[in-house]
Design a protein around this motif. Structure first.
Motif, PDB file in Angstrom:
ATOM      1  N   THR A  45      42.652 -15.772  24.977  1.00  0.00           N
ATOM      2  CA  THR A  45      42.009 -14.457  24.984  1.00  0.00           C
ATOM      3  C   THR A  45      40.748 -14.479  25.820  1.00  0.00           C
ATOM      4  O   THR A  45      40.500 -13.561  26.603  1.00  0.00           O
ATOM      5  N   PHE A  46      39.963 -15.527  25.650  1.00  0.00           N
ATOM      6  CA  PHE A  46      38.736 -15.595  26.449  1.00  0.00           C
ATOM      7  C   PHE A  46      39.081 -15.676  27.931  1.00  0.00           C
ATOM      8  O   PHE A  46      38.463 -15.004  28.764  1.00  0.00           O
ATOM      9  N   MET A  47      40.080 -16.480  28.275  1.00  0.00           N
ATOM     10  CA  MET A  47      40.502 -16.599  29.669  1.00  0.00           C
ATOM     11  C   MET A  47      40.931 -15.238  30.220  1.00  0.00           C
ATOM     12  O   MET A  47      40.506 -14.831  31.314  1.00  0.00           O
ATOM     13  N   ALA A  48      41.758 -14.523  29.472  1.00  0.00           N
ATOM     14  CA  ALA A  48      42.246 -13.221  29.934  1.00  0.00           C
ATOM     15  C   ALA A  48      41.111 -12.206  30.026  1.00  0.00           C
ATOM     16  O   ALA A  48      41.051 -11.420  30.974  1.00  0.00           O
ATOM     17  N   ALA A  49      40.201 -12.226  29.052  1.00  0.00           N
ATOM     18  CA  ALA A  49      39.071 -11.288  29.077  1.00  0.00           C
ATOM     19  C   ALA A  49      38.159 -11.567  30.263  1.00  0.00           C
ATOM     20  O   ALA A  49      37.700 -10.646  30.941  1.00  0.00           O
ATOM     21  N   LEU A  50      37.915 -12.828  30.522  1.00  0.00           N
ATOM     22  CA  LEU A  50      37.062 -13.206  31.647  1.00  0.00           C
ATOM     23  C   LEU A  50      37.714 -12.841  32.975  1.00  0.00           C
ATOM     24  O   LEU A  50      37.083 -12.262  33.857  1.00  0.00           O
ATOM     25  N   ARG A  51      38.995 -13.141  33.095  1.00  0.00           N
ATOM     26  CA  ARG A  51      39.719 -12.796  34.324  1.00  0.00           C
ATOM     27  C   ARG A  51      39.722 -11.283  34.548  1.00  0.00           C
ATOM     28  O   ARG A  51      39.521 -10.800  35.663  1.00  0.00           O
ATOM     29  N   SER A  52      39.942 -10.542  33.480  1.00  0.00           N
ATOM     30  CA  SER A  52      39.940  -9.082  33.552  1.00  0.00           C
ATOM     31  C   SER A  52      38.566  -8.558  33.972  1.00  0.00           C
ATOM     32  O   SER A  52      38.467  -7.640  34.789  1.00  0.00           O
ATOM     33  N   ALA A  53      37.509  -9.133  33.414  1.00  0.00           N
ATOM     34  CA  ALA A  53      36.142  -8.701  33.754  1.00  0.00           C
ATOM     35  C   ALA A  53      35.827  -8.988  35.219  1.00  0.00           C
ATOM     36  O   ALA A  53      35.249  -8.143  35.912  1.00  0.00           O
ATOM     37  N   ILE A  54      36.215 -10.157  35.686  1.00  0.00           N
ATOM     38  CA  ILE A  54      35.988 -10.492  37.102  1.00  0.00           C
ATOM     39  C   ILE A  54      36.758  -9.518  37.982  1.00  0.00           C
ATOM     40  O   ILE A  54      36.224  -8.982  38.957  1.00  0.00           O
ATOM     41  N   GLY A  55      38.016  -9.246  37.628  1.00  0.00           N
ATOM     42  CA  GLY A  55      38.834  -8.316  38.397  1.00  0.00           C
ATOM     43  C   GLY A  55      38.277  -6.902  38.419  1.00  0.00           C
ATOM     44  O   GLY A  55      38.474  -6.161  39.384  1.00  0.00           O
ATOM     45  N   ALA A  56      37.559  -6.531  37.350  1.00  0.00           N
ATOM     46  CA  ALA A  56      36.972  -5.186  37.269  1.00  0.00           C
ATOM     47  C   ALA A  56      35.594  -5.117  37.932  1.00  0.00           C
ATOM     48  O   ALA A  56      34.970  -4.061  37.934  1.00  0.00           O
ATOM     49  N   GLY A  57      35.134  -6.245  38.476  1.00  0.00           N
ATOM     50  CA  GLY A  57      33.872  -6.248  39.208  1.00  0.00           C
ATOM     51  C   GLY A  57      32.623  -6.539  38.386  1.00  0.00           C
ATOM     52  O   GLY A  57      31.510  -6.419  38.900  1.00  0.00           O
ATOM     53  N   PHE A  58      32.796  -6.952  37.128  1.00  0.00           N
ATOM     54  CA  PHE A  58      31.616  -7.324  36.348  1.00  0.00           C
ATOM     55  C   PHE A  58      31.022  -8.605  36.924  1.00  0.00           C
ATOM     56  O   PHE A  58      31.746  -9.487  37.380  1.00  0.00           O
ATOM     57  N   ARG A  59      29.711  -8.719  36.900  1.00  0.00           N
ATOM     58  CA  ARG A  59      29.054  -9.877  37.514  1.00  0.00           C
ATOM     59  C   ARG A  59      28.631 -10.925  36.493  1.00  0.00           C
ATOM     60  O   ARG A  59      28.239 -12.034  36.863  1.00  0.00           O
ATOM     61  N   SER A  60      28.713 -10.584  35.209  1.00  0.00           N
ATOM     62  CA  SER A  60      28.287 -11.525  34.182  1.00  0.00           C
ATOM     63  C   SER A  60      29.080 -11.292  32.912  1.00  0.00           C
ATOM     64  O   SER A  60      29.516 -10.174  32.638  1.00  0.00           O
TER      65      SER A  60
END
Length: 178
Positions: A132-147
């Motif tokens: 879940t953490f991996m998917a959430a992090l990947r999703s956040a990076i893909g959405a342009g979040f910087r942190s």
């Protein structure tokens, strides 16, 4: 900036695990990542989060934060408002079609904040928390979040993902007295 760049920055052993999880769970379609983007999807995802969180906490001999009806009602109302404001990232993972983990994330100013989560106790061998953490992090990076802020606590898993501790402040807001 990019998922592959981030994964390359992880230690060799964890990088190998992340790539294996991607191949064996997500690329194989065993795992599906869901994000609530509508009120109807929130109505599906919210009970999954609450159930998985409560079941995991009870398995550890703890009541879980959603044992409090007041706490639960507050967050049910808040998540609807956060969704309307574009600041909610309620996400969950299904493995082989069954809920395995869920995360309640907040977002704002280019940052995702990991607030609360839950995992299926009968699927712990599959490492649903890491997935879940991996998917959430990947999703956040893909959405342009910087942190991605894991908030307080120095749990060992955080170092695996290259989290850096930062000082935290606690504030208490008290009702005025006459």
């Amino acid at each position: 900036e990019a998922w592959d760049e981030y994964v390359a920055s992880l230690c060799k052993q964890h990088r190998r695990k992340v790539r294996a999880w991607q191949r064996n769970v997500f690329d194989s379609c065993r795992g599906q990542w869901h994000t609530a983007t509508t009120p109807e999807e929130l109505e599906v995802g919210w009970p999954i989060l609450v159930d998985l969180h409560q079941r995991r906490r009870r398995s550890l001999g703890e009541p879980g934060c959603f044992a409090s009806p007041r706490f639960t009602a507050f967050h049910e109302a808040v998540t609807r408002k956060l969704m309307a404001a574009g600041k909610l990232r309620l996400q969950w993972l299904t493995l082989d079609g069954r809920p395995a983990a869920a995360g309640y994330f907040l977002s704002g100013n280019g940052v995702v904040y990991a607030y609360q989560s839950g995992v299926e106790v009968d699927a712990l061998a599959e490492e649903p928390g890491h997935l879940t953490f991996m998917a959430a992090l990947r999703s956040a990076i893909g959405a342009g979040f910087r942190s991605f802020d894991l908030l307080r606590g120095d749990e060992p898993y955080k170092a695996l993902w290259r989290a850096r501790p930062r000082p935290a402040m606690n504030f208490r807001i008290l009702q005025g007295r006459v």
